[in-house]
Design a protein around this motif. Structure first.
Motif, PDB file in Angstrom:
ATOM      1  N   ALA A 106      43.042  45.154  56.692  1.00 46.36           N
ATOM      2  CA  ALA A 106      44.342  45.311  56.028  1.00 46.36           C
ATOM      3  C   ALA A 106      45.188  44.063  56.198  1.00 46.36           C
ATOM      4  O   ALA A 106      45.871  43.621  55.256  1.00 46.36           O
ATOM      5  CB  ALA A 106      45.063  46.541  56.587  1.00 46.36           C
ATOM      6  N   ARG A 107      45.159  43.468  57.405  1.00 41.44           N
ATOM      7  CA  ARG A 107      45.910  42.222  57.635  1.00 41.44           C
ATOM      8  C   ARG A 107      45.339  41.078  56.819  1.00 41.44           C
ATOM      9  O   ARG A 107      46.081  40.229  56.309  1.00 41.44           O
ATOM     10  CB  ARG A 107      45.903  41.870  59.131  1.00 41.44           C
ATOM     11  CG  ARG A 107      46.769  42.772  59.992  1.00 41.44           C
ATOM     12  CD  ARG A 107      46.967  42.186  61.374  1.00 41.44           C
ATOM     13  NE  ARG A 107      45.704  42.083  62.110  1.00 41.44           N
ATOM     14  CZ  ARG A 107      45.196  43.061  62.846  1.00 41.44           C
ATOM     15  NH1 ARG A 107      45.821  44.229  62.930  1.00 41.44           N
ATOM     16  NH2 ARG A 107      44.064  42.895  63.493  1.00 41.44           N
ATOM     17  N   LEU A 108      43.990  41.043  56.713  1.00 45.86           N
ATOM     18  CA  LEU A 108      43.346  40.003  55.905  1.00 45.86           C
ATOM     19  C   LEU A 108      43.830  40.069  54.466  1.00 45.86           C
ATOM     20  O   LEU A 108      44.116  39.036  53.837  1.00 45.86           O
ATOM     21  CB  LEU A 108      41.822  40.179  55.966  1.00 45.86           C
ATOM     22  CG  LEU A 108      40.972  39.081  55.333  1.00 45.86           C
ATOM     23  CD1 LEU A 108      41.016  37.811  56.163  1.00 45.86           C
ATOM     24  CD2 LEU A 108      39.529  39.555  55.189  1.00 45.86           C
ATOM     25  N   PHE A 109      43.954  41.263  53.931  1.00 48.08           N
ATOM     26  CA  PHE A 109      44.421  41.439  52.561  1.00 48.08           C
ATOM     27  C   PHE A 109      45.878  41.002  52.406  1.00 48.08           C
ATOM     28  O   PHE A 109      46.305  40.613  51.313  1.00 48.08           O
ATOM     29  CB  PHE A 109      44.276  42.899  52.133  1.00 48.08           C
ATOM     30  CG  PHE A 109      42.847  43.332  51.928  1.00 48.08           C
ATOM     31  CD1 PHE A 109      41.847  42.436  51.596  1.00 48.08           C
ATOM     32  CD2 PHE A 109      42.495  44.671  52.073  1.00 48.08           C
ATOM     33  CE1 PHE A 109      40.537  42.839  51.414  1.00 48.08           C
ATOM     34  CE2 PHE A 109      41.183  45.089  51.878  1.00 48.08           C
ATOM     35  CZ  PHE A 109      40.205  44.175  51.550  1.00 48.08           C
ATOM     36  N   LYS A 110      46.637  41.021  53.489  1.00 50.61           N
ATOM     37  CA  LYS A 110      48.036  40.576  53.440  1.00 50.61           C
ATOM     38  C   LYS A 110      48.177  39.078  53.665  1.00 50.61           C
ATOM     39  O   LYS A 110      49.047  38.421  53.082  1.00 50.61           O
ATOM     40  CB  LYS A 110      48.861  41.322  54.501  1.00 50.61           C
ATOM     41  CG  LYS A 110      49.016  42.821  54.263  1.00 50.61           C
ATOM     42  CD  LYS A 110      49.854  43.091  53.032  1.00 50.61           C
ATOM     43  CE  LYS A 110      50.124  44.582  52.870  1.00 50.61           C
ATOM     44  NZ  LYS A 110      50.890  44.867  51.623  1.00 50.61           N
ATOM     45  N   ALA A 111      47.288  38.522  54.501  1.00 51.54           N
ATOM     46  CA  ALA A 111      47.493  37.147  54.964  1.00 51.54           C
ATOM     47  C   ALA A 111      46.613  36.106  54.289  1.00 51.54           C
ATOM     48  O   ALA A 111      47.018  34.943  54.176  1.00 51.54           O
ATOM     49  CB  ALA A 111      47.264  37.079  56.481  1.00 51.54           C
ATOM     50  N   ASP A 112      45.401  36.489  53.842  1.00 50.95           N
ATOM     51  CA  ASP A 112      44.433  35.482  53.412  1.00 50.95           C
ATOM     52  C   ASP A 112      43.901  35.641  52.000  1.00 50.95           C
ATOM     53  O   ASP A 112      43.697  34.654  51.299  1.00 50.95           O
ATOM     54  CB  ASP A 112      43.251  35.451  54.391  1.00 50.95           C
ATOM     55  CG  ASP A 112      43.651  34.935  55.758  1.00 50.95           C
ATOM     56  OD1 ASP A 112      44.034  33.758  55.844  1.00 50.95           O
ATOM     57  OD2 ASP A 112      43.578  35.708  56.724  1.00 50.95           O
ATOM     58  N   ILE A 113      43.604  36.847  51.590  1.00 51.17           N
ATOM     59  CA  ILE A 113      43.028  37.049  50.255  1.00 51.17           C
ATOM     60  C   ILE A 113      43.374  38.454  49.766  1.00 51.17           C
ATOM     61  O   ILE A 113      43.229  39.426  50.508  1.00 51.17           O
ATOM     62  CB  ILE A 113      41.499  36.832  50.267  1.00 51.17           C
ATOM     63  CG1 ILE A 113      40.931  36.929  48.838  1.00 51.17           C
ATOM     64  CG2 ILE A 113      40.793  37.776  51.230  1.00 51.17           C
ATOM     65  CD1 ILE A 113      39.467  36.483  48.730  1.00 51.17           C
ATOM     66  N   GLU A 114      43.849  38.535  48.539  1.00 52.76           N
ATOM     67  CA  GLU A 114      44.155  39.853  47.991  1.00 52.76           C
ATOM     68  C   GLU A 114      42.856  40.564  47.621  1.00 52.76           C
ATOM     69  O   GLU A 114      41.867  39.934  47.239  1.00 52.76           O
ATOM     70  CB  GLU A 114      45.073  39.734  46.773  1.00 52.76           C
ATOM     71  CG  GLU A 114      44.483  39.052  45.553  1.00 52.76           C
ATOM     72  CD  GLU A 114      44.663  37.540  45.542  1.00 52.76           C
ATOM     73  OE1 GLU A 114      44.758  36.963  44.439  1.00 52.76           O
ATOM     74  OE2 GLU A 114      44.689  36.948  46.643  1.00 52.76           O
ATOM     75  N   PRO A 115      42.830  41.891  47.766  1.00 54.47           N
ATOM     76  CA  PRO A 115      41.578  42.627  47.528  1.00 54.47           C
ATOM     77  C   PRO A 115      41.033  42.471  46.116  1.00 54.47           C
ATOM     78  O   PRO A 115      39.821  42.591  45.912  1.00 54.47           O
ATOM     79  CB  PRO A 115      41.960  44.081  47.823  1.00 54.47           C
ATOM     80  CG  PRO A 115      43.442  44.126  47.811  1.00 54.47           C
ATOM     81  CD  PRO A 115      43.913  42.763  48.219  1.00 54.47           C
ATOM     82  N   THR A 116      41.878  42.168  45.156  1.00 53.09           N
ATOM     83  CA  THR A 116      41.407  41.982  43.781  1.00 53.09           C
ATOM     84  C   THR A 116      40.653  40.669  43.590  1.00 53.09           C
ATOM     85  O   THR A 116      40.132  40.417  42.496  1.00 53.09           O
ATOM     86  CB  THR A 116      42.580  42.044  42.794  1.00 53.09           C
ATOM     87  OG1 THR A 116      43.593  41.103  43.197  1.00 53.09           O
ATOM     88  CG2 THR A 116      43.180  43.444  42.754  1.00 53.09           C
ATOM     89  N   ARG A 117      40.574  39.836  44.634  1.00 52.59           N
ATOM     90  CA  ARG A 117      39.769  38.615  44.579  1.00 52.59           C
ATOM     91  C   ARG A 117      38.497  38.740  45.426  1.00 52.59           C
ATOM     92  O   ARG A 117      37.735  37.780  45.554  1.00 52.59           O
ATOM     93  CB  ARG A 117      40.573  37.396  45.054  1.00 52.59           C
ATOM     94  CG  ARG A 117      41.672  36.966  44.083  1.00 52.59           C
ATOM     95  CD  ARG A 117      42.326  35.654  44.523  1.00 52.59           C
ATOM     96  NE  ARG A 117      41.387  34.548  44.528  1.00 52.59           N
ATOM     97  CZ  ARG A 117      40.996  33.870  45.619  1.00 52.59           C
ATOM     98  NH1 ARG A 117      41.452  34.220  46.817  1.00 52.59           N
ATOM     99  NH2 ARG A 117      40.144  32.868  45.529  1.00 52.59           N
TER     100      ARG A 117
END
Length: 422
Positions: A188-199
């Protein structure tokens, strides 16, 4: 007679140091769970070619299948002139992998090739670049699979830069204080900090980490990953290169969780020592690459395919899933007994016959790779091959053929007992 010493001298002069070699002896012949070196010494093989020999060395069914194919043809390049055995093997795997609905399978040569192509398929299907993997995971030695591999030394040293848009999150580990909830929170943090889930095209996970230390993924994690992938259109890839084909007590480790991946990568024991790998998955995902986008000169080699058919027969006829559960239970019982007296054994981990112990300094709790080396050396002195693994090299994994005779298995257990006594 050629000696091991003579061969070692020639090997060091002729081959590069980057190919690390564990043993100072050289194989002459092998049978089931035993091998003999060029000087005639016998060893019990608890390495099994790094999990390749679930059906043992030179199983008679595999030898006969390879010989029969050898009398027909050895190579056409399947994408030039196809042949029935690949089609029927794909049909068998499509029915066996833990994926519902229409399934298709593509064949390659190595585990790394399978992972490379799984990522290609996921990217072609989603039109996205991102890949998420796990710390401690091992997926191969090619540049893309090295990017996904979550261990630097010795695999990544000096080989960068690696392909972009590959991210890692922690794998659950009780010893490291990482829970399944922690891993999902890291995502969840990765999706906020590094890459959006749609990518993100794919999340890649070993249900049981191999090189990472035989860490077993909790069902909670698998369920969470499946929900995330469903919510965001991400392809879930199960890397069962090491855990597949009866090793864990089921044909595939994912069957322990009741969670379906979208793609599954297979190799190692698929063909019992012959070079063959595969990607199986949902048909509409597998069909995403255009014609010519997948393949390889030796992909689906006829001799390897013949051997794979025999492997699937042997697993059923000799009930190797049940055998894996039984042998694993016997080994775990002995290891837990050893843990009572050997305080360096911090944890015993197992799923079926995918069994490992982690050794740590009893005083500090720090990983103790030197203790692993001592146990390996003592076992080797008594004719037993053991492999190390783990992020810190402080884990011993046990990879005996599932066809090992009971008397030989008991002999190996006694050697392990002695080696763990120090």
């Amino acid at each position: 007679m050629t000696t091991n010493s003579e061969l070692k001298t020639r090997r060091l002069a002729a081959t590069p140091r980057g190919v690390g070699v564990m043993c100072d002896f050289h194989a002459q012949r092998a049978e089931n769970a035993s091998l003999w070196d060029v000087e005639g010494r016998e060893y019990i093989d608890f390495a099994a070619g790094i999990a390749v020999l679930n059906t043992g060395h030179r199983h008679p069914r595999l030898v006969a299948a390879i010989q029969a194919q050898l009398a027909q043809f050895t190579h056409t390049a399947y994408q030039i002139v196809p042949y029935e055995s690949v089609i029927s093997l794909a049909e068998r795997l499509n029915a066996l992998v833990p994926i519902s609905g229409p399934v298709k399978t593509a064949f390659f040569t190595t585990g790394a090739e399978a992972l490379e192509n799984a990522v290609k398929i996921a990217r072609a299907h989603t039109g996205r670049p991102g890949v998420i993997a796990f710390g401690g995971g091992f997926h191969g030695r090619t540049l893309m699979t090295l990017a996904m591999t979550g261990k630097v030394a010795p695999y990544k040293l000096g080989f960068g830069p690696f392909p972009a848009d590959v991210f890692h999150v922690p794998f659950p580990s009780a010893l490291q204080g990482v829970s399944a909830a922690d891993s999902l929170a890291a995502l969840a943090r990765l999706f906020k900090a590094d890459i959006e889930p749609t990518r993100v095209a794919a999340i890649v996970i070993e249900p049981v980490q191999g090189e990472g230390g035989f860490n077993v993924a909790p069902t909670e994690l698998m369920q969470g990953l499946r929900a995330l992938c469903d919510a965001h259109g991400i392809v879930l890839i199960a890397d069962e290169v090491q855990s597949g084909f009866a090793r864990t007590g089921k044909l595939f480790s994912m069957q322990h969780h009741g969670v379906e991946p979208d793609l599954i990568t297979l190799a190692k024991s698929l063909a019992g020592g012959m070079p063959l790998s595969a990607v199986a998955g949902r048909a509409h995902i597998m069909d995403a690459p255009a014609p010519g986008g997948l393949g390889g000169t030796y992909a689906g080699n006829p001799l390897a395919v013949a051997s794979a058919h025999a492997v699937l027969d042997v697993i059923v006829e000799e009930k190797l899933c049940d055998r894996a559960a039984e042998l694993g239970s016997r080994l775990v019982s002995r290891l837990l007994d050893a843990k009572e007296s050997n305080k360096a054994i911090a944890e015993v981990r197992a799923q079926g016959s995918m069994v490992a112990i982690e050794l740590c300094d009893p005083a500090t709790g720090a990983p103790d790779a030197e203790a692993v080396k001592r146990v390996q050396a003592k076992a080797m002195e008594h004719g037993l091959l053991l492999l190390s693994c783990g992020m810190y090299g402080n884990v011993i994994r046990f990879l005996y053929p599932l066809t090992i005779p009971d008397a030989l298995f008991e002999r190996a257990l006694n050697i392990i007992d002695d080696a763990l006594k120090g």
